[in-house]
Design a protein around this motif. Structure first.
Motif, short mmCIF file in Angstrom:
data_model
loop_
_atom_site.label_atom_id
_atom_site.label_comp_id
_atom_site.label_asym_id
_atom_site.label_seq_id
_atom_site.Cartn_x
_atom_site.Cartn_y
_atom_site.Cartn_z
N GLY A 44 -9.06 6.07 -6.26
CA GLY A 44 -8.99 7.39 -6.00
C GLY A 44 -9.62 8.13 -6.82
O GLY A 44 -10.60 7.55 -7.76
N PHE A 64 -6.39 -0.23 -6.25
CA PHE A 64 -6.29 0.85 -5.46
C PHE A 64 -7.26 2.03 -6.39
O PHE A 64 -7.24 2.21 -7.43
N ASN A 105 1.08 9.90 -4.81
CA ASN A 105 1.19 11.35 -4.39
C ASN A 105 2.22 12.30 -5.12
O ASN A 105 2.12 13.43 -5.19
N LEU A 162 -7.25 9.63 -2.48
CA LEU A 162 -7.16 7.93 -2.27
C LEU A 162 -8.38 7.63 -1.58
O LEU A 162 -8.78 8.33 -0.53
N VAL A 164 1.03 -1.20 -0.06
CA VAL A 164 -0.19 0.09 -0.03
C VAL A 164 0.85 1.47 0.06
O VAL A 164 0.55 2.12 -0.60
N LYS A 165 1.79 1.36 0.71
CA LYS A 165 2.85 2.46 0.81
C LYS A 165 3.55 2.65 -0.49
O LYS A 165 3.82 3.87 -0.76
N GLU A 205 0.70 4.45 -2.57
CA GLU A 205 0.36 5.78 -1.97
C GLU A 205 1.43 6.82 -2.29
O GLU A 205 1.19 7.83 -2.65
N ASP A 206 2.78 6.41 -2.41
CA ASP A 206 3.87 7.36 -2.54
C ASP A 206 4.08 7.54 -3.98
O ASP A 206 4.15 9.02 -4.35
#
Length: 88
Positions: free
Chosen positions: A34, A32, A11, A19, A3-4, A7-8
């Motif tokens: 968003g 994922f 972003n 998200l 997940v990280k 996300e990174d």
């Protein structure tokens, strides 16, 4: 990917992306989700981006068990949202 990692990467792509949801399989991202305004964005486990514009969906394509009621078949590939993961 974890997940990280998603996300990174998201972003770094565009800070306006909100998200919403992540679906996991054995601790790894399967989907994922968003959005930016009325554009829904879905990333698959390999980082490919897909989008769907909410006002273009017919009532028949709405389903209560999906992201914002939109079935996966409504999403179209969108290369500008593809994630290129950095492999270290």
């Amino acid at each position: 990917m974890k997940v990280k990692d998603f996300e990174d990467a998201i972003n770094r792509m565009d800070t306006r992306i909100v998200l919403d949801e992540v679906k996991l399989s054995k601790g790894h991202v399967r989907r994922f989700y968003g959005h930016i305004g009325t554009t829904l964005i879905m990333w698959k486990e390999n980082g490919t981006g897909h989008t769907c514009i909410l006002h273009t969906i017919s009532p028949e394509e709405v389903n209560q068990n999906t992201h914002d009621g939109v079935t996966e078949s409504c999403y179209a590939p969108e290369q500008k949202y593809d994630i290129k993961f950095e492999i270290i």
